[in-house]
Design an enzyme around this catalytic site. Structure first.
Site, PDB file in Angstrom:
ATOM      1  N   LYS A  64       0.343   4.497  -0.386  1.00 23.48           N
ATOM      2  CA  LYS A  64      -0.567   5.527  -0.126  1.00 23.48           C
ATOM      3  C   LYS A  64      -0.024   6.364  -0.725  1.00 23.48           C
ATOM      4  O   LYS A  64      -0.103   6.577  -2.284  1.00 23.48           O
ATOM      5  CB  LYS A  64      -0.028   5.566   1.635  1.00 23.48           C
ATOM      6  CG  LYS A  64      -0.472   3.831   2.666  1.00 23.48           C
ATOM      7  CD  LYS A  64      -0.039   4.648   4.271  1.00 23.48           C
ATOM      8  CE  LYS A  64      -0.014   3.020   4.918  1.00 23.48           C
ATOM      9  NZ  LYS A  64       0.079   3.800   6.034  1.00 23.48           N
ATOM     10  N   ASN A 118       0.662  -1.671  -0.102  1.00 21.43           N
ATOM     11  CA  ASN A 118       0.385   0.151  -0.263  1.00 21.43           C
ATOM     12  C   ASN A 118       0.931   0.909   0.444  1.00 21.43           C
ATOM     13  O   ASN A 118       1.670   1.456   0.647  1.00 21.43           O
ATOM     14  CB  ASN A 118      -0.974  -0.198   1.139  1.00 21.43           C
ATOM     15  CG  ASN A 118      -1.802   1.124   1.114  1.00 21.43           C
ATOM     16  OD1 ASN A 118      -1.519   2.373   0.628  1.00 21.43           O
ATOM     17  ND2 ASN A 118      -2.000   1.068   2.591  1.00 21.43           N
ATOM     18  N   GLY A 172       2.118   2.458  10.638  1.00 18.63           N
ATOM     19  CA  GLY A 172       3.129   3.290  10.970  1.00 18.63           C
ATOM     20  C   GLY A 172       4.438   3.519  11.746  1.00 18.63           C
ATOM     21  O   GLY A 172       4.984   4.885  12.087  1.00 18.63           O
ATOM     22  N   HIS A 216      -9.590   1.110   5.094  1.00 15.37           N
ATOM     23  CA  HIS A 216      -8.371   1.065   5.733  1.00 15.37           C
ATOM     24  C   HIS A 216      -8.284   2.203   6.572  1.00 15.37           C
ATOM     25  O   HIS A 216      -9.636   3.014   7.099  1.00 15.37           O
ATOM     26  CB  HIS A 216      -7.336   1.988   4.534  1.00 15.37           C
ATOM     27  CG  HIS A 216      -5.653   1.486   5.082  1.00 15.37           C
ATOM     28  ND1 HIS A 216      -5.622   2.956   6.093  1.00 15.37           N
ATOM     29  CD2 HIS A 216      -4.646   1.224   4.886  1.00 15.37           C
ATOM     30  CE1 HIS A 216      -3.889   2.301   6.441  1.00 15.37           C
ATOM     31  NE2 HIS A 216      -3.410   1.859   5.352  1.00 15.37           N
ATOM     32  N   GLU A 239      -7.041   4.928   7.586  1.00 13.34           N
ATOM     33  CA  GLU A 239      -6.467   5.459   6.953  1.00 13.34           C
ATOM     34  C   GLU A 239      -7.576   6.817   6.744  1.00 13.34           C
ATOM     35  O   GLU A 239      -8.097   8.280   6.633  1.00 13.34           O
ATOM     36  CB  GLU A 239      -5.506   6.752   6.676  1.00 13.34           C
ATOM     37  CG  GLU A 239      -3.756   5.917   7.351  1.00 13.34           C
ATOM     38  CD  GLU A 239      -3.234   5.521   7.015  1.00 13.34           C
ATOM     39  OE1 GLU A 239      -3.020   5.624   5.050  1.00 13.34           O
ATOM     40  OE2 GLU A 239      -1.561   5.019   7.186  1.00 13.34           O
ATOM     41  N   GLU A 258      -5.705  -5.151  10.481  1.00 10.04           N
ATOM     42  CA  GLU A 258      -4.446  -3.957  11.012  1.00 10.04           C
ATOM     43  C   GLU A 258      -4.810  -2.820  11.939  1.00 10.04           C
ATOM     44  O   GLU A 258      -5.382  -2.100  12.199  1.00 10.04           O
ATOM     45  CB  GLU A 258      -4.283  -2.886   9.524  1.00 10.04           C
ATOM     46  CG  GLU A 258      -3.634  -3.665   8.129  1.00 10.04           C
ATOM     47  CD  GLU A 258      -2.918  -2.674   7.459  1.00 10.04           C
ATOM     48  OE1 GLU A 258      -2.488  -2.191   6.874  1.00 10.04           O
ATOM     49  OE2 GLU A 258      -4.008  -1.546   7.171  1.00 10.04           O
ATOM     50  N   SER A 318       3.197  -2.117  10.895  1.00 11.35           N
ATOM     51  CA  SER A 318       5.027  -2.232  10.364  1.00 11.35           C
ATOM     52  C   SER A 318       5.408  -3.374  10.381  1.00 11.35           C
ATOM     53  O   SER A 318       6.176  -3.934  11.041  1.00 11.35           O
ATOM     54  CB  SER A 318       4.843  -1.866  12.381  1.00 11.35           C
ATOM     55  OG  SER A 318       4.636  -0.200  12.140  1.00 11.35           O
TER      56      SER A 318
HETATM   57  P1  PGA Z   1       2.779   0.300   7.660  1.00 13.89           P
HETATM   58  O1  PGA Z   1       1.196   0.520   7.252  1.00 13.89           O
HETATM   59  O2  PGA Z   1       3.199  -0.805   7.320  1.00 13.89           O
HETATM   60  O3  PGA Z   1       3.957   1.554   7.645  1.00 13.89           O
HETATM   61  O4  PGA Z   1       2.565   0.337   8.858  1.00 13.89           O
HETATM   62  C1  PGA Z   1       0.702  -0.327   6.451  1.00 13.89           C
HETATM   63  C2  PGA Z   1      -0.497  -0.040   6.125  1.00 13.89           C
HETATM   64  O5  PGA Z   1      -1.305   1.031   6.569  1.00 13.89           O
HETATM   65  O6  PGA Z   1      -1.349  -0.913   4.881  1.00 13.89           O
END
Ligand code: PGA
Length: 252
Positions: free
Chosen positions: A11, A9, A175, A97, A99, A169, A215
């Site tokens: 983003k 992803n 992140g 997601h 976000e 997640e 992460s």
């Molecule tokens: P990350 O994000 O691997 O940077 O923690 C995962 C995601 O948001 O899909």
């Protein structure tokens, strides 16, 4: 069909030329060193989908969008529909997601509509669920994730459900560099499978790919993917470097 999937992803990252470089880097590494039995999926910003879908098709990986509109078409300035995404050659779409839930106020009821819209246009939804830190600390994470699953997926017919990919997640791990432990991931994935089995049956639940995200990186992917109910990963930061991303895809 349950399969191993490692999805990147991106983003809101990469300019056009950077995106092109990353896609070709992924293709080059796959030519040399393709992980067997794993579907590699790249989800770039929508503006690069056609480019990504072309490169993906030539190099035997897959491509997907990060979001879609719940509407079919029309006066929705700035939105991108399921049929537009499908017409680029993209096969998947990430839905729900954290976000999108947090910054764009997307609720499970809206996500249920988006899931149906994706399926209508033959896109495979990667449906994201996960609790925030306060919910885990209050020990309500199973209840929260169970509700997210029920509200967005339980309206589906068995045939529709068969196409769904789920991504767990935990929001506190996205992140942050703070990964769920392999035991925490396995425990939640098994719980999700149980919730799915209650509605769609054990066989359908066992056929569902459930990915872990938050992460996940080249150093910790192997111990996460070693768990029985973890079928791969949804990778954010570590998917922006081709080498790291394919190393993760090779961690089964
Ligand atoms: P990350 O994000 O691997 O940077 O923690 C995962 C995601 O948001 O899909």
């Amino acid at each position: 069909m349950r399969k191993k999937i490692v999805a990147g992803n991106w983003k809101m990252n990469k300019t056009f030329s950077e995106a092109e470089d990353l896609l070709f880097d992924i293709a080059d590494i796959l030519k040399e060193n393709r992980p067997s039995g794993v579907e590699v999926l790249v989800c770039p910003p929508a503006i690069y989908l056609e480019l990504a879908a072309d490169i993906a098709q030539e190099n035997e990986f897959s491509c997907g969008a990060q979001n879609l509109s719940e509407h079919e078409s029309g006066a929705y300035t700035g939105e991108i529909s399921a049929s537009m995404i499908a017409s680029t050659g993209a096969k998947y779409v990430i839905i729900g997601h954290s976000e999108r839930r947090t910054y764009f106020n997307e609720k499970d009821t809206l996500l249920a509509v988006k899931i149906s819209q994706a399926l209508k246009h033959d896109l495979i939804p990667v449906y994201c669920c996960g609790e925030v830190l306060a919910e885990r600390e209050a020990n309500s994470h199973f209840e929260i994730v169970g509700e997210q699953i029920k509200k967005a997926l339980f309206h589906l017919t068995p045939d529709e459900f068969a196409k769904i990919v789920v991504a767990y997640e935990p929001v506190w791990a996205i992140g942050t560099g703070r990964t769920a432990s392999p035991a925490q991931a396995q425990e939640m994935h098994a719980f999700i499978r149980k919730v799915l089995a209650e509605k769609f049956g054990v066989e359908a639940a066992n056929d569902t790919s459930i990915l872990y995200g938050g992460s996940c990186n080249a150093a910790n992917a192997r111990e996460l993917f070693a768990n029985e109910d973890v079928d791969g990963g949804l990778i954010g930061g570590a998917s922006l470097k081709a080498e790291d991303f394919i190393k993760i895809a090779s961690s089964f």
